[in-house]
Structures are given as structure tokens and as C-alpha cells.
Scaffold this active site. Structure first.
Site, PDB file in Angstrom:
ATOM      1  N   HIS A 163      53.418   6.946 -45.795  1.00  0.00           N
ATOM      2  CA  HIS A 163      55.131   7.871 -45.194  1.00  0.00           C
ATOM      3  C   HIS A 163      55.952   7.451 -45.695  1.00  0.00           C
ATOM      4  CE1 HIS A 163      52.424   8.554 -41.469  1.00  0.00           C
ATOM      5  NE2 HIS A 163      51.881   7.666 -41.591  1.00  0.00           N
ATOM      6  N   LYS A 203      59.703 -26.421 -60.544  1.00  0.00           N
ATOM      7  CA  LYS A 203      59.262 -27.397 -61.228  1.00  0.00           C
ATOM      8  C   LYS A 203      59.905 -27.817 -62.342  1.00  0.00           C
ATOM      9  CE  LYS A 203      56.423 -25.823 -65.765  1.00  0.00           C
ATOM     10  NZ  LYS A 203      56.035 -24.783 -66.454  1.00  0.00           N
ATOM     11  N   LYS A 232      71.440 -16.480 -65.876  1.00  0.00           N
ATOM     12  CA  LYS A 232      71.311 -17.956 -64.457  1.00  0.00           C
ATOM     13  C   LYS A 232      72.805 -17.986 -65.568  1.00  0.00           C
ATOM     14  CE  LYS A 232      67.133 -19.537 -64.781  1.00  0.00           C
ATOM     15  NZ  LYS A 232      66.092 -20.184 -64.812  1.00  0.00           N
ATOM     16  N   GLU A 281      69.427 -22.394 -57.577  1.00  0.00           N
ATOM     17  CA  GLU A 281      68.728 -22.116 -56.102  1.00  0.00           C
ATOM     18  C   GLU A 281      68.650 -23.429 -54.900  1.00  0.00           C
ATOM     19  OE1 GLU A 281      68.411 -20.600 -58.539  1.00  0.00           O
ATOM     20  OE2 GLU A 281      68.539 -18.498 -58.067  1.00  0.00           O
ATOM     21  N   GLU A 327      57.544 -11.323 -65.647  1.00  0.00           N
ATOM     22  CA  GLU A 327      58.308 -12.043 -66.337  1.00  0.00           C
ATOM     23  C   GLU A 327      56.970 -12.242 -67.137  1.00  0.00           C
ATOM     24  OE1 GLU A 327      60.158 -14.560 -63.793  1.00  0.00           O
ATOM     25  OE2 GLU A 327      58.712 -16.057 -64.279  1.00  0.00           O
ATOM     26  N   GLY A 370      55.013 -22.066 -63.923  1.00  0.00           N
ATOM     27  CA  GLY A 370      55.357 -21.500 -62.674  1.00  0.00           C
ATOM     28  C   GLY A 370      54.971 -20.105 -61.242  1.00  0.00           C
TER      29      GLY A 370
HETATM   30  O1  F6P Z   1      63.658 -17.181 -62.342  1.00  0.00           O
HETATM   31  C1  F6P Z   1      62.752 -18.016 -63.561  1.00  0.00           C
HETATM   32  C2  F6P Z   1      61.908 -19.332 -62.846  1.00  0.00           C
HETATM   33  O2  F6P Z   1      61.629 -20.475 -64.619  1.00  0.00           O
HETATM   34  C3  F6P Z   1      60.274 -18.502 -63.087  1.00  0.00           C
HETATM   35  O3  F6P Z   1      59.502 -18.654 -63.959  1.00  0.00           O
HETATM   36  C4  F6P Z   1      60.042 -19.639 -62.570  1.00  0.00           C
HETATM   37  O4  F6P Z   1      59.036 -19.656 -60.868  1.00  0.00           O
HETATM   38  C5  F6P Z   1      61.504 -19.666 -61.010  1.00  0.00           C
HETATM   39  O5  F6P Z   1      62.470 -19.706 -62.386  1.00  0.00           O
HETATM   40  C6  F6P Z   1      61.479 -21.386 -60.537  1.00  0.00           C
HETATM   41  O6  F6P Z   1      61.976 -22.591 -61.147  1.00  0.00           O
HETATM   42  P1  F6P Z   1      61.596 -24.215 -60.738  1.00  0.00           P
HETATM   43  O7  F6P Z   1      60.336 -24.492 -60.203  1.00  0.00           O
HETATM   44  O8  F6P Z   1      61.248 -24.504 -61.892  1.00  0.00           O
HETATM   45  O9  F6P Z   1      62.920 -23.983 -59.935  1.00  0.00           O
END
Ligand code: F6P
Length: 547
Positions: A386, A209, A514, A215, A355, A269
Site C-alpha cells: 500500500h 568496538k 565524521k 554518538e 557499508e 562491527g
Molecule cells: O559507521 C561506521 C562504524 O564503524 C560501523 O561499521 C560500526 O558498526 C559503527 O561505526 C560503530 O562503531 P563502534 O562499535 O566502534 O562504536
């Protein structure tokens, strides 16, 4: 001010519920069933392909009446209208919350800042449909002229979990394309995926987004470098597409305009799988199944919007959850789906619920004096029976649980299906009734056990029962029914946020860690170390010497 600022503790209904809790807390559900033959009918809702039985809860008609009164006092109906009509109910980020618009029909009109967003939604849907047809049909090909065989979704959080969960849940409907998901910044994750794919025949879908997530960008860069060992810069256009709100950044990354699928800030998101974030879903199962998923969600949206609260599935599930969380002080809730396809469903719900409603400040910005949020966990049945069911049956904690099952299996293996569903039903019955000392003594006597051994074993064999469950039966795991199920929980989250007087649609809580990770990363390659607490400093120094 769009949503009201009402402290639920000050409502008449909350006070009445506290009083009522004292009347009902020791009542056995078993007795309530014995006293009222129509109890199951009274507390079951049949809607569309859904059968929702919430009679195995520690409630009576008065409980429901009071919970509904709480919803009224907290102005739930007005809040739903604000939610659906595009009012900026995500006040802390000054945004509307409109995942419902992503699955609304073309004829709907939803205004954000005076603009109807539905035509934009349909433009993107057309684009998803077109690329799906081209990739699945082999019209659009990779740089060497071969048809695509693999899709790699690169994203994290809502840009990963939703599509990954739906693709796994709908694997019965999958086409020939193999889908992979790369999310963790753990380099071993991306390398394991790279091992399995051929650059000539793989399409990469970068989903972010913000297009700033560490990551996702790290994984996208690693993949791009790997890709360029095989293809050229020009070939990137054929193999990389992106889904984002940050069109500038995507362009700067080198993705061709035609390969950009927009999303908007009015979809969070964790609720975004219904739009362009669902591209991987559409590629995996085909556009018409993707559309059916959206249609199902829209049906649930309509149910939630128009049905009276006393017959409204998301409203009742949310209120029951509040009943346990705030009055019984239950610490967590379990969701047990009797379908291996739904293996990732709880992971998805964890992001959605935790969240959204893991907040300790109310809408006025003041600390909250009651419990919010739901610690949710679970695994599919029967496997979970189980594993952790021991604790649900005989542990000290009260764990309300949702049981989800499908009345028809997809491959039609009746023998397995009957065994599966007999377990589902039996578990809810066992949790309700438990097993009394009398029943156990009789049973052990029949096994010719000595009185002395029976006496010794008895306390360990007792099941107190009275453990609440909701039983949700759905006809069949189709894309449409999955859409309804996901939307049901989305609206449950919304209702709970309204009652708890919190803002459910921001997620500032994920920021601090973060930022600090970026800071720590910058110190791995320098002599300088910020003055930190002894533990953190020790970990940092230890890692630096070992890495
Ligand atoms: O972990 C926080 C967050 O903002 C989530 O709400 C979102 O789904 C995720 O990071 C990924 O963010 P982006 O789509 O901006 O990479």
C-alpha cells in the site's frame, strides 16, 4: 596477497554473459514457464526449513551456467576457504573476517596469527550465559536491591542495528525484561528512553568496538550523569557493562573488569551480533534462544561452505543480484518480508550490504569501471503493497525483489496467516505475469464500460510484468531460522565482494563526514570560521545565530 586481483570484465564468463544478456533481455519469463513445465523445480532449492524458488528470474539454464563459470573464474571457492580459515581477507585493515567463528562449534579450530580463537569465543559465551542467568533470574540486582526490569543498549551502527533487529524479530520469545536502544546522538533519543526507565532497575550495556564513537560515548556520558543523580559512583559497577575491543578505554571509563565483554578486531562491527555485541539479545530472549540463533547461522555457514554452487543459496542469490546489477543495470533491489517481526531487517541489511560493498576502487587500488554495491530497500508486506509497490509494478525502473515469508505464524492465527501469504504469492505472480491489454479490455467490458472509456483507460491499466523475484519460504520464525536467514545474506555480501574484486570488510567511506563534523562542532563556540564553500559557511553561520 590473499584474495586474487582479477578484473571480472576480463573473464571469459563476463564476456559470454554480455552476449547472453542480448539474447535474453527481451525474453518474457511467462513464456519460459509456458515452454518448460519443470522450470520451477529446476530453479528451486529445498534446504532444511528453507524453500528458495528463484525461477521467477530473467534467466535460463545457460544464464546460471555462465554465472557459475564467472564464480569459478573469480576463484570463489578459494576465497571461501580463505574467509573461513581466518586468512586476513580484510587486507586494507590487515584483519581476518571471522564472524563465522563466533557461531562455530567448540570442536572447530580457527587460527588467527597462529592462535585458535574458538576457546576465547566460548569463554565469552560462558560469560554471556552467566550474566543472562543472573539478570533474568533476578540473582544480580541493582543498587537498591531490586531486580532488573530494563536493559538499555547504548551503541550505533553494528553495535546497535544487529541486536535491535534481532530483539524486535524475536519479540515472541522475549522474557519479562524491557529492552531499549539508544543510538542517535540526537539528545531527544536518549531523553525519550530516560523518561521510561528507573535507574534502580536498569542495566546499561555500552557497546562500541572502538570505544571512541562520538554518538555512543556522548549517550553513555549523558546516561551516566543522569544515573549519578540517583545512584553513586560505586553503583556504576552494578549497572554498567561494556562490550568492546578497546579494553583500556573501557577500564578508563570506570567499568569493572568483570563487566567487560571482549570482542575482537577479526569481527566487523556490522557482523558482530553473534558475539558479545549480542549480549542484549541474550538478555532479552534468554541464552538458549541466543544459542539457537548462532546454531542456525552455523548451519547456513556449513551449507555455504560445502554445497555445490549450483545448489548453494547464498551463491545463487549473489550471482542473480550481479546479473541484474551489472547486466540489466538495475539500480536497486528490494527485500519484502511478509512478517511484521522483520520490520527492521532491511535496515540491518542496508548496513551489511552498503557499508561492505559500496566501494569504487578494486583490490589493486584502481577505479572500477562497473557497478558495485547494492542499493537495498524495503518494508514488510503487506504494508509496503500500500506504499511503494506501485513503482515496482508500473514504474520505469527494474527492481528485483526478494520475498520472504514463513509458512507458519507464531500465534497460529490461520485466517490472518492465509491472507498474508496469499498476498505474498499473488504479488510474485503479478510481477511475473503482469496484465495484458487483452485481459484488461475483457475485464472492463464485463463491467459494462463503454469502448471509449476503455480506450482512454487502457494504457494506464497495463502491467508489463516480467519483474524478477526470489521467493524465500521458511517454516517458522524461530531463533534458529532467523540465524540462517541473516547468515544467508552475510554470505551473499561476501560472494558479491569477491566477484566485484573489492574489499568488503573495511568502511573508510564513513570516516570523512565524521572528521568534518568534529571540525564543525569545534567552530560553534568560536568566532573563527574556516574558509569553506559558501553553502557550508552559510549553514554554519545560520545555525550559530539560531541555536
Ligand atoms: O559507521 C561506521 C562504524 O564503524 C560501523 O561499521 C560500526 O558498526 C559503527 O561505526 C560503530 O562503531 P563502534 O562499535 O566502534 O562504536
Amino acid at each position: 596477497m590473499i584474495l586474487p586481483r582479477i578484473n571480472p570484465l576480463t573473464t571469459k564468463a563476463w564476456k559470454a554473459l554480455e552476449k547472453h544478456f542480448n539474447e535474453i533481455k527481451d525474453v518474457k519469463m511467462k513464456d519460459l514457464f509456458a515452454q518448460d513445465e519443470s522450470r520451477a523445480d529446476k530453479f528451486t532449492i529445498m534446504w532444511d526449513d528453507f524453500y528458495v524458488d528463484f525461477s521467477k528470474n530473467r534467466i535460463n539454464e545457460k544464464t546460471i551456467k555462465l554465472l557459475l563459470a564467472l564464480a569459478d573464474e573469480m576463484q570463489l571457492e578459494e576465497a571461501i576457504n580463505s574467509y573461513y580459515s581466518g586468512k586476513k581477507i580484510n587486507e586494507t585493515e590487515d584483519r581476518a573476517v571471522l564472524h563465522t567463528a563466533l557461531r562455530a562449534p567448540k570442536t572447530h579450530k580457527v587460527l588467527v596469527n597462529g592462535e585458535n580463537v574458538i576457546p576465547k569465543v566460548f569463554e565469552v559465551k560462558e560469560k554471556i550465559k552467566k550474566i543472562t542467568k543472573e539478570i533474568v533470574g533476578g540473582e544480580r540486582r541493582g543498587y537498591s536491591g531490586k531486580a532488573f526490569t530494563d536493559i538499555v543498549n547504548i551503541g550505533i551502527g553494528g553495535s546497535d542495528i544487529g541486536p535491535a533487529m534481532v530483539v524486535e524479530s524475536l519479540q515472541f520469545y522475549k522474557n519479562h525484561l524491557t529492552t531499549h536502544f539508544v543510538s542517535n546522538v540526537d539528545g531527544d533519543h536518549v531523553n525519550e528512553v530516560l523518561k521510561k526507565i528507573n535507574p534502580e532497575t536498569t542495566l546499561f550495556v555500552i557497546v562500541s568496538k572502538t570505544f571512541t564513537t562520538q554518538e555512543t560515548l556522548s549517550n553513555a556520558n549523558t546516561i551516566r550523569t543522569w544515573f549519578l543523580k540517583h545512584g553513586t559512583e560505586e553503583d556504576i559497577t552494578k549497572h554498567f557493562v561494556a562490550v568492546s575491543t578497546n579494553l583500556e578505554k573501557v577500564k578508563a571509563y570506570g567499568i569493572a573488569q568483570n563487566n567487560i565483554f571482549p570482542m575482537w578486531d577479526w569481527v566487523g562491527g556490522r557482523f558482530s551480533l553473534w558475539g558479545a555485541v549480542g549480549l542484549t539479545i541474550s538478555l532479552a530472549v534468554g541464552y538458549s534462544h541466543f544459542e539457537n540463533l548462532l546454531n542456525g547461522a552455523h548451519k547456513m555457514d556449513t551449507h555455504f561452505k560445502i554445497v555445490d554452487f549450483d545448489k548453494n543459496i547464498p551463491v545463487l542469490l549473489a550471482l542473480l543480484s550481479i546479473w541484474y546489477n551489472n547486466f540489466f543495470k538495475a539500480e536497486s533491489e528490494a527485500v519484502i518480508a511478509y512478517s511484521q517481526y522483520l520490520n527492521q531487517f532491511v535496515t540491518y541489511l542496508q548496513q551489511g550490504m552498503m557499508e561492505s560493498n559500496g566501494k569504487s576502487v578494486n583490490r589493486n587500488g584502481s577505479p572500477i569501471e562497473y557497478q558495485t554495491g547494492t542499493l537495498i530497500w524495503g518494508q514488510p508486506g503487506t504494508n509496503s503493497q500500500h506504499a511503494f509497490f506501485q513503482l515496482i509494478h508500473q514504474g520505469t525502473k527494474l527492481i528485483p525483489a526478494d520475498f520472504i515469508g514463513f509458512t507458519e505464524s507464531l500465534y497460529g492465527n490461520k485466517e490472518h496467516q492465509d491472507k498474508l501469504i496469499s498476498n505474498y504469492i499473488a504479488q510474485t505472480e503479478a510481477l511475473l505475469n503482469g496484465k495484458t491489454a487483452e485481459e484488461i479490455v475483457k475485464e472492463l467490458q464485463l463491467q459494462n464500460m463503454s469502448d471509449e472509456t476503455i480506450e482512454k483507460l487502457l494504457p494506464f491499466k497495463i502491467f508489463t510484468g516480467n519483474k524478477p523475484t526470489n521467493s524465500i519460504f521458511i517454516k517458522k520464525l524461530t531463533p534458529e531460522n532467523l540465524g540462517k536467514l541473516i547468515a544467508m545474506y552475510e554470505h551473499k555480501i561476501f560472494v558479491q565482494g569477491v566477484i566485484w574484486n573489492i574489499f568488503s570488510y573495511d568502511q573508510f567511506g564513513v570516516e570523512l563526514g565524521k572528521d568534518m563534523a568534529i571540525n564543525i562542532l569545534s567552530e560553534f563556540n568560536t568566532e573563527f570560521i574556516t574558509n569553506r564553500d559558501g553553502s557550508t559557511q552559510g549553514l554554519l553561520e545560520y545555525y550559530k545565530t539560531k541555536r
